[in-house]
Design a protein around this motif. Structure first.
Motif, mmCIF file in Angstrom:
data_model
loop_
_atom_site.group_PDB
_atom_site.id
_atom_site.type_symbol
_atom_site.label_atom_id
_atom_site.label_comp_id
_atom_site.label_asym_id
_atom_site.label_seq_id
_atom_site.Cartn_x
_atom_site.Cartn_y
_atom_site.Cartn_z
ATOM 1 N N ALA A 58 -32.302 6.188 47.152
ATOM 2 C CA ALA A 58 -32.526 4.800 46.742
ATOM 3 C C ALA A 58 -33.999 4.515 46.466
ATOM 4 O O ALA A 58 -34.325 3.701 45.589
ATOM 5 C CB ALA A 58 -31.992 3.861 47.818
ATOM 6 N N PHE A 59 -34.886 5.207 47.166
ATOM 7 C CA PHE A 59 -36.314 4.935 47.013
ATOM 8 C C PHE A 59 -37.005 5.884 46.032
ATOM 9 O O PHE A 59 -37.882 5.458 45.282
ATOM 10 C CB PHE A 59 -37.014 5.032 48.376
ATOM 11 C CG PHE A 59 -36.928 3.771 49.183
ATOM 12 C CD1 PHE A 59 -37.922 2.811 49.118
ATOM 13 C CD2 PHE A 59 -35.843 3.535 50.027
ATOM 14 C CE1 PHE A 59 -37.852 1.648 49.857
ATOM 15 C CE2 PHE A 59 -35.765 2.378 50.774
ATOM 16 C CZ PHE A 59 -36.767 1.423 50.685
ATOM 17 N N PHE A 60 -36.630 7.169 46.053
ATOM 18 C CA PHE A 60 -37.431 8.164 45.340
ATOM 19 C C PHE A 60 -36.726 8.823 44.156
ATOM 20 O O PHE A 60 -37.287 9.739 43.560
ATOM 21 C CB PHE A 60 -37.885 9.264 46.318
ATOM 22 C CG PHE A 60 -38.794 8.772 47.397
ATOM 23 C CD1 PHE A 60 -40.126 8.482 47.125
ATOM 24 C CD2 PHE A 60 -38.327 8.594 48.689
ATOM 25 C CE1 PHE A 60 -40.967 8.031 48.116
ATOM 26 C CE2 PHE A 60 -39.162 8.138 49.691
ATOM 27 C CZ PHE A 60 -40.481 7.849 49.410
ATOM 28 N N GLY A 110 -35.259 4.895 41.254
ATOM 29 C CA GLY A 110 -35.353 4.290 42.565
ATOM 30 C C GLY A 110 -36.430 3.219 42.654
ATOM 31 O O GLY A 110 -37.161 2.936 41.694
ATOM 32 N N VAL A 111 -36.554 2.634 43.830
ATOM 33 C CA VAL A 111 -37.468 1.517 44.039
ATOM 34 C C VAL A 111 -38.917 1.926 43.793
ATOM 35 O O VAL A 111 -39.675 1.201 43.128
ATOM 36 C CB VAL A 111 -37.300 0.961 45.473
ATOM 37 C CG1 VAL A 111 -38.338 -0.128 45.745
ATOM 38 C CG2 VAL A 111 -35.903 0.420 45.679
ATOM 39 N N VAL A 112 -39.328 3.066 44.307
ATOM 40 C CA VAL A 112 -40.728 3.489 44.189
ATOM 41 C C VAL A 112 -41.110 3.726 42.735
ATOM 42 O O VAL A 112 -42.161 3.252 42.262
ATOM 43 C CB VAL A 112 -40.978 4.755 45.027
ATOM 44 C CG1 VAL A 112 -42.385 5.281 44.797
ATOM 45 C CG2 VAL A 112 -40.760 4.461 46.513
ATOM 46 N N ASN A 113 -40.279 4.450 42.012
ATOM 47 C CA ASN A 113 -40.583 4.716 40.605
ATOM 48 C C ASN A 113 -40.605 3.441 39.776
ATOM 49 O O ASN A 113 -41.477 3.268 38.905
ATOM 50 C CB ASN A 113 -39.561 5.694 40.016
ATOM 51 C CG ASN A 113 -39.948 7.142 40.270
ATOM 52 O OD1 ASN A 113 -41.081 7.537 40.061
ATOM 53 N ND2 ASN A 113 -38.999 7.926 40.745
ATOM 54 N N GLN A 114 -39.670 2.542 40.022
ATOM 55 C CA GLN A 114 -39.640 1.297 39.266
ATOM 56 C C GLN A 114 -40.870 0.442 39.560
ATOM 57 O O GLN A 114 -41.433 -0.192 38.655
ATOM 58 C CB GLN A 114 -38.365 0.510 39.615
ATOM 59 C CG GLN A 114 -37.083 1.189 39.174
ATOM 60 C CD GLN A 114 -37.044 1.454 37.684
ATOM 61 O OE1 GLN A 114 -37.393 0.604 36.865
ATOM 62 N NE2 GLN A 114 -36.627 2.661 37.310
ATOM 63 N N LEU A 115 -41.313 0.447 40.806
ATOM 64 C CA LEU A 115 -42.502 -0.321 41.170
ATOM 65 C C LEU A 115 -43.758 0.272 40.532
ATOM 66 O O LEU A 115 -44.595 -0.457 39.981
ATOM 67 C CB LEU A 115 -42.646 -0.351 42.690
ATOM 68 C CG LEU A 115 -43.864 -1.094 43.255
ATOM 69 C CD1 LEU A 115 -43.820 -2.572 42.840
ATOM 70 C CD2 LEU A 115 -43.922 -0.972 44.772
ATOM 71 N N ALA A 117 -43.759 -0.475 36.873
ATOM 72 C CA ALA A 117 -44.073 -1.879 36.615
ATOM 73 C C ALA A 117 -45.567 -2.149 36.757
ATOM 74 O O ALA A 117 -46.125 -3.003 36.056
ATOM 75 C CB ALA A 117 -43.273 -2.767 37.560
ATOM 76 N N LEU A 118 -46.229 -1.402 37.665
ATOM 77 C CA LEU A 118 -47.674 -1.569 37.863
ATOM 78 C C LEU A 118 -48.489 -0.718 36.902
ATOM 79 O O LEU A 118 -49.725 -0.745 36.956
ATOM 80 C CB LEU A 118 -48.038 -1.194 39.309
ATOM 81 C CG LEU A 118 -47.459 -2.095 40.413
ATOM 82 C CD1 LEU A 118 -47.779 -1.508 41.786
ATOM 83 C CD2 LEU A 118 -47.998 -3.511 40.304
ATOM 84 N N ASN A 119 -47.782 0.048 36.052
ATOM 85 C CA ASN A 119 -48.445 0.929 35.081
ATOM 86 C C ASN A 119 -49.306 2.007 35.744
ATOM 87 O O ASN A 119 -50.310 2.440 35.192
ATOM 88 C CB ASN A 119 -49.299 0.115 34.097
ATOM 89 C CG ASN A 119 -48.457 -0.759 33.187
ATOM 90 O OD1 ASN A 119 -47.383 -0.346 32.741
ATOM 91 N ND2 ASN A 119 -48.935 -1.966 32.916
ATOM 92 N N TRP A 120 -48.922 2.395 36.947
ATOM 93 C CA TRP A 120 -49.637 3.467 37.635
ATOM 94 C C TRP A 120 -49.154 4.843 37.189
ATOM 95 O O TRP A 120 -49.867 5.831 37.356
ATOM 96 C CB TRP A 120 -49.482 3.318 39.147
ATOM 97 C CG TRP A 120 -50.262 2.160 39.699
ATOM 98 C CD1 TRP A 120 -50.991 1.246 38.997
ATOM 99 C CD2 TRP A 120 -50.393 1.806 41.083
ATOM 100 N NE1 TRP A 120 -51.580 0.335 39.833
ATOM 101 C CE2 TRP A 120 -51.223 0.642 41.142
ATOM 102 C CE3 TRP A 120 -49.899 2.314 42.262
ATOM 103 C CZ2 TRP A 120 -51.558 0.007 42.327
ATOM 104 C CZ3 TRP A 120 -50.223 1.685 43.461
ATOM 105 C CH2 TRP A 120 -51.055 0.544 43.484
ATOM 106 N N ILE A 121 -47.942 4.910 36.663
ATOM 107 C CA ILE A 121 -47.399 6.149 36.125
ATOM 108 C C ILE A 121 -46.764 5.844 34.775
ATOM 109 O O ILE A 121 -46.354 4.696 34.514
ATOM 110 C CB ILE A 121 -46.359 6.796 37.071
ATOM 111 C CG1 ILE A 121 -45.207 5.817 37.348
ATOM 112 C CG2 ILE A 121 -47.006 7.259 38.370
ATOM 113 C CD1 ILE A 121 -44.096 6.429 38.183
ATOM 114 N N SER A 122 -46.698 6.859 33.937
ATOM 115 C CA SER A 122 -46.120 6.655 32.601
ATOM 116 C C SER A 122 -44.657 7.068 32.532
ATOM 117 O O SER A 122 -43.927 6.649 31.640
ATOM 118 C CB SER A 122 -46.920 7.439 31.563
ATOM 119 O OG SER A 122 -46.934 8.821 31.896
ATOM 120 N N GLU A 123 -44.226 7.918 33.477
ATOM 121 C CA GLU A 123 -42.833 8.336 33.533
ATOM 122 C C GLU A 123 -42.439 8.559 34.986
ATOM 123 O O GLU A 123 -43.293 8.827 35.840
ATOM 124 C CB GLU A 123 -42.613 9.617 32.732
ATOM 125 C CG GLU A 123 -43.459 10.781 33.184
ATOM 126 C CD GLU A 123 -43.251 12.014 32.328
ATOM 127 O OE1 GLU A 123 -43.677 13.103 32.739
ATOM 128 O OE2 GLU A 123 -42.657 11.867 31.244
#
Length: 303
Positions: A132-134, A138-143, A146-152
């Motif tokens: 659910a998180f990873f 999951g939650v971490v990737n979506q967050l 959304a913060l533009n910290w990762i591109s994929e």
């Protein structure tokens, strides 16, 4: 004479109290050793042991000379995960000391409860939480997206290169609070007069930890370290069974999982038993070797 009889009866009563546990130990730990005989016969499921042909050390020869490369890969994973766990074994000590230094009893109980709770959560539930998180959605990737910290999205569950560190981190998260309990008990057994004397001499909190708490925890730490080294080939099965997938199979397959795959999944019971016997022999050898070194270096041992 009466005193001697009373003393003998007290000893006998204590022996009778542990008798049921000795019986259970014999039933569940020693009687199953009869299953080692399967390693010396060509056992086929459905046939009895007496109907199986005796092959001697055939499966031990296969293990060493025919399956050597695959076994080396499995041992690499097992030792890597075990040594990472041993390297992080001081963490429960540090956590227990920090927890003991909390002044608020209610907050201390809250932290201890929260950190101990994961130990009672099955790895199936942990896997569901991790997905659910990873997972990629999951939650971490979506967050992070959304913060533009990762591109994929990051591939935590299918990243073979980071499997050892990721699984070690999960193991630490799950066992940290529970492992610290024994150190909290050891801290509680330290003579409080030592802390009072240190305070009178002007020692602060950090010097008391350094010169009283840590020396008081060292014997407990070394006993647990010796036991952990002895079980270095048993890094757990359920965790790696749950997180196993083809993308990380080359890095996550440990010796216990390999025995399961050979003995249960492919019905090669004899070969799986031979591997288990070799594992037990190595573990016992490690236990006595480390215990001998501890006796020579520290003057103390557990056996």
């Amino acid at each position: 004479m009466t005193t001697r009889k009373k003393l003998n009866w007290n000893r006998l009563s204590l022996l009778l109290m542990i008798a049921p546990f000795l019986v259970l130990l014999f039933i569940f730990s020693y009687i199953p050793l009869f299953g080692w005989s399967y390693a010396f016969v060509d056992y086929k499921p459905g046939l009895g042991l007496l109907q199986s042909s005796f092959v001697g050390l055939k499966y031990f020869h296969i293990m060493l000379f025919e399956q050597g490369s695959e076994l080396l890969r499995v041992l690499r994973n097992t030792f890597a995960l075990s040594f990472l766990g041993l390297f992080l074994s001081p963490l429960p000590v540090v956590f227990a000391i920090l927890l003991n230094e909390l002044r608020s009893r209610s907050f201390k109980k809250f932290v201890q409860t929260i950190t101990t709770l994961p130990n009672f959560v099955s790895w199936i539930i942990v896997y569901s939480i991790v997905v659910a998180f990873f997972s990629t959605d999951g939650v971490v990737n979506q967050l992070l997206l959304a913060l533009n910290w990762i591109s994929e999205p990051t591939q935590m569950l299918s990243n073979a290169e980071g499997t050892w560190l990721f699984q070690t981190a999960l193991g630490v998260w799950k066992s940290l609070g529970w492992s610290s309990i024994i150190y909290l008990a050891a801290i509680a057994g330290i003579d409080t007069e030592l802390y009072d004397a240190a305070k009178v001499d002007g020692a602060g909190r950090y010097r008391s930890i350094l010169h009283i708490t840590l020396p008081g925890l060292i014997p407990t730490f070394f006993v647990l370290l010796i036991l952990n080294i002895a079980s270095i080939l048993s890094v757990g099965f359920d965790q790696y069974f749950v997180f196993y997938n083809p993308l990380v199979a080359d890095r996550i397959e440990t010796l216990d999982y390999y025995v399961y795959r050979i003995g249960i999944a492919t019905n090669d019971v004899s070969f799986g038993t031979a591997i288990s016997i070799a594992k037990s022999i190595v573990s016992i050898t490690l236990l006595f070797s480390v215990n001998y070194l501890s006796k020579k270096v520290r003057g103390q041992s557990i056996i």
